[in-house]
Design a protein around this motif. Structure first.
Motif, short mmCIF file in Angstrom:
data_model
loop_
_atom_site.label_atom_id
_atom_site.label_comp_id
_atom_site.label_asym_id
_atom_site.label_seq_id
_atom_site.Cartn_x
_atom_site.Cartn_y
_atom_site.Cartn_z
N PHE A 17 0.82 -1.21 0.00
CA PHE A 17 0.00 0.00 0.00
C PHE A 17 0.86 1.26 0.00
N GLY A 40 -8.53 1.88 -3.34
CA GLY A 40 -7.40 0.96 -3.19
C GLY A 40 -7.36 0.37 -1.80
N ILE A 41 -6.66 1.03 -0.89
CA ILE A 41 -6.54 0.50 0.47
C ILE A 41 -7.91 0.44 1.14
N GLY A 42 -8.11 -0.58 1.96
CA GLY A 42 -9.42 -0.76 2.62
C GLY A 42 -9.57 0.17 3.81
N LYS A 109 -3.69 -5.44 12.68
CA LYS A 109 -2.50 -5.49 11.81
C LYS A 109 -1.27 -5.81 12.65
N TYR A 132 -3.12 -11.32 2.37
CA TYR A 132 -2.79 -10.05 3.02
C TYR A 132 -1.27 -10.05 3.27
N ASN A 188 -9.59 -11.22 2.64
CA ASN A 188 -8.89 -10.11 2.03
C ASN A 188 -7.74 -10.74 1.27
N TYR A 219 -13.08 -9.15 8.87
CA TYR A 219 -14.22 -8.71 8.03
C TYR A 219 -15.52 -9.42 8.40
N LYS A 250 -12.85 -2.30 10.68
CA LYS A 250 -13.76 -2.46 9.55
C LYS A 250 -15.22 -2.47 10.00
N TYR A 369 -14.84 -6.27 -0.26
CA TYR A 369 -13.89 -6.25 -1.37
C TYR A 369 -14.50 -6.93 -2.59
N ARG A 410 -8.36 -5.67 -7.09
CA ARG A 410 -9.30 -5.51 -5.97
C ARG A 410 -9.81 -4.08 -5.88
C1 MLT Z 1 -6.26 -3.58 2.99
O1 MLT Z 1 -6.52 -2.68 2.20
O2 MLT Z 1 -5.93 -4.71 2.63
C2 MLT Z 1 -6.38 -3.27 4.43
O3 MLT Z 1 -6.82 -1.98 4.65
C3 MLT Z 1 -5.10 -3.41 5.06
C4 MLT Z 1 -5.23 -3.40 6.54
O4 MLT Z 1 -6.30 -3.59 7.10
O5 MLT Z 1 -4.19 -3.22 7.16
#
Ligand code: MLT
Length: 430
Positions: A17, A40-42, A109, A132, A188, A219, A250, A369, A410
């Motif tokens: 990321f 992009g990033i979650g 994380k 991931y 993910n 998730y 999340k 996602y 994604r």
């Molecule tokens: C992702 O986009 O895969 C997540 O946001 C990464 C994360 O949760 O650290």
């Protein structure tokens, strides 16, 4: 002369990321007139729910008065939060997890990266492919993954479990026996899930071969279908083989607030020879239990993680833990269900929009996602550039999650509704 941990030198490139963020910044600098939509990033976009804001305000006020001020938090977490988690996330689902088996932290994380520290460097890990990146990268840093082959983009000592369209993005039991198995469902990056019966097979397998499953359930709040397990502890026998990681990012929008937890049941044990300095039954008991066994003992992973937490961590802040407690309040539950529904509506918009535009798409039903096949045989990074250039939309290249992600891409549903709609309009016009 000091030496560095040269395992770091083995890591290819920068964190996925970070690479994407750099590319997007360069594009934005070169095209200041373009409005980039970031899927992009979650990372969540909706504000914290009112019940959480109220709890934060209340806790801040408490910190301002001598009689309610809080210093160091208990390093395993405040009782009020651990009890709320044990009740709501486990007891109410019929799962047997006690409050003192829950370790509160500043996010999943960190826990998913740090948990490998309590295992020997000799252990062999198995990961889904795509995956991931934190699971693999942190094992690389620890020196557990062997050498990297840039051609195959694989590590010599990692067992990869391909998750492809052919197996519905659900891994098969590996041929080679691993010691540590990383699983993440809802997944993910693919957004895929497993049924309870499928997860039970993994639990049975882990117990049979003596492996531990590190189960990332970040998730879980997005599960909409029956028969998809919300926690691995719904499976029989999981208490002797599984560690579960949970996030408040999340389900409650804590990406910037930071809070998570890890569950390690006390039944999860490893048979070891005792270190030479441990002689008495009391000393043995302090290291584990079953002190009566001569020549070895069963050590609880719970004890090791508690030791690590106590040594390296001073606990998640009181303010955040009160906010976490509010997630389980009646108002909090109602407000967060609406927030999850908001993101899942975005997922629907994105998924259906892509399907209308002729893309092959999966995910987006039990996860925020959407996983799409890149068109015209483009590589994942080619499609990343194409999408950024033509639609000014940012997504995440599937190959960044592992070699089986090549040719996939994604998109996250964590953007705003307006941006999700606008992104799809742009994509349809490409
Ligand atoms: C992702 O986009 O895969 C997540 O946001 C990464 C994360 O949760 O650290």
């Amino acid at each position: 002369m000091f030496k560095i941990n040269d395992n770091y030198l083995k890591l290819p490139g920068s964190y996925l990321f970070s690479t994407i963020a750099k590319k997007v910044s360069a594009f934005q600098a070169a095209n200041p007139d373009k409005t980039v939509i970031r899927l992009g990033i979650g990372d969540v976009t909706q504000p914290l729910a009112p019940a959480i804001i109220d709890a934060l305000h209340g806790a801040v006020d408490e910190m301002g008065k001598a009689e309610t001020f809080h210093g160091y938090a208990p390093d395993l977490g405040y009782e009020f939060l651990r009890t709320a988690i044990a009740k709501n996330d486990y007891a109410d689902r019929g799962c047997d997890i006690a409050a003192d088996e829950i370790f509160v932290s500043d996010g999943a994380k960190c826990d998913s990266g740090n948990i490998q520290e309590i295992f020997s460097v000799d252990n062999k890990i198995a990961v889904c492919d795509p995956v991931y990146p934190v699971y693999v990268d942190t094992n690389v840093m620890a020196g557990r993954t062997g050498t990297y082959d840039p051609k195959t983009e694989m590590w010599s000592d990692v067992i990869y479990m391909p998750c492809t369209a052919a197996n519905n993005f659900s891994p098969e039991l590996p041929k080679e026996t691993p010691d540590i198995i990383y699983l993440c469902f809802p997944n993910n990056p693919t957004g895929a899930t497993v049924t309870k019966a499928q997860l039970q097979e993994w639990v049975d397998y882990a117990n049979r071969v003596g492996a531990v499953i590190i189960y990332d359930a970040a998730y879980e709040a997005y599960i909409s279908e029956e028969d998809v397990p919300h926690t691995i502890f719904e499976c029989e026998g999981a208490r002797t083989c599984a560690i579960e990681l949970k996030s408040f990012s999340k389900n409650a929008g804590f990406t910037g607030t930071r809070l998570g937890y890890t569950v390690i049941p006390k039944d999860l044990k490893c048979r070891v020879e005792m270190p030479p300095h441990v002689h008495s039954a009391a000393e043995r008991a302090a290291h584990g239990e079953n002190a009566s066994h001569l020549g070895g003992t069963d050590v609880m992973l719970h004890s090791l993680w508690a030791r690590r937490h106590g040594t390296k961590y001073n606990g998640a802040p009181y303010i955040q833990q009160r906010a976490g407690e509010a997630v389980y309040s009646p108002e909090g539950k109602v407000q967060l269900a609406k927030q999850v529904a908001y993101y899942m509506n975005n997922a629907k918009v994105i998924k259906e929009g892509l399907q209308e535009a002729g893309y092959t798409v999966s995910g987006g039903v039990n996860a925020p996602y959407i996983w799409l096949k890149t068109p015209d045989g483009m590589t994942s990074w080619e499609f990343f550039d194409y999408l950024l250039e033509k639609a000014n939309v940012v997504g995440t290249p599937g190959s960044g999650f592992g070699p089986s992600g090549e040719g996939y891409f994604r998109l996250t549903a964590f953007g705003t509704y307006e941006n999700s709609v606008a992104a799809l309009e742009r994509i349809k016009k490409m």
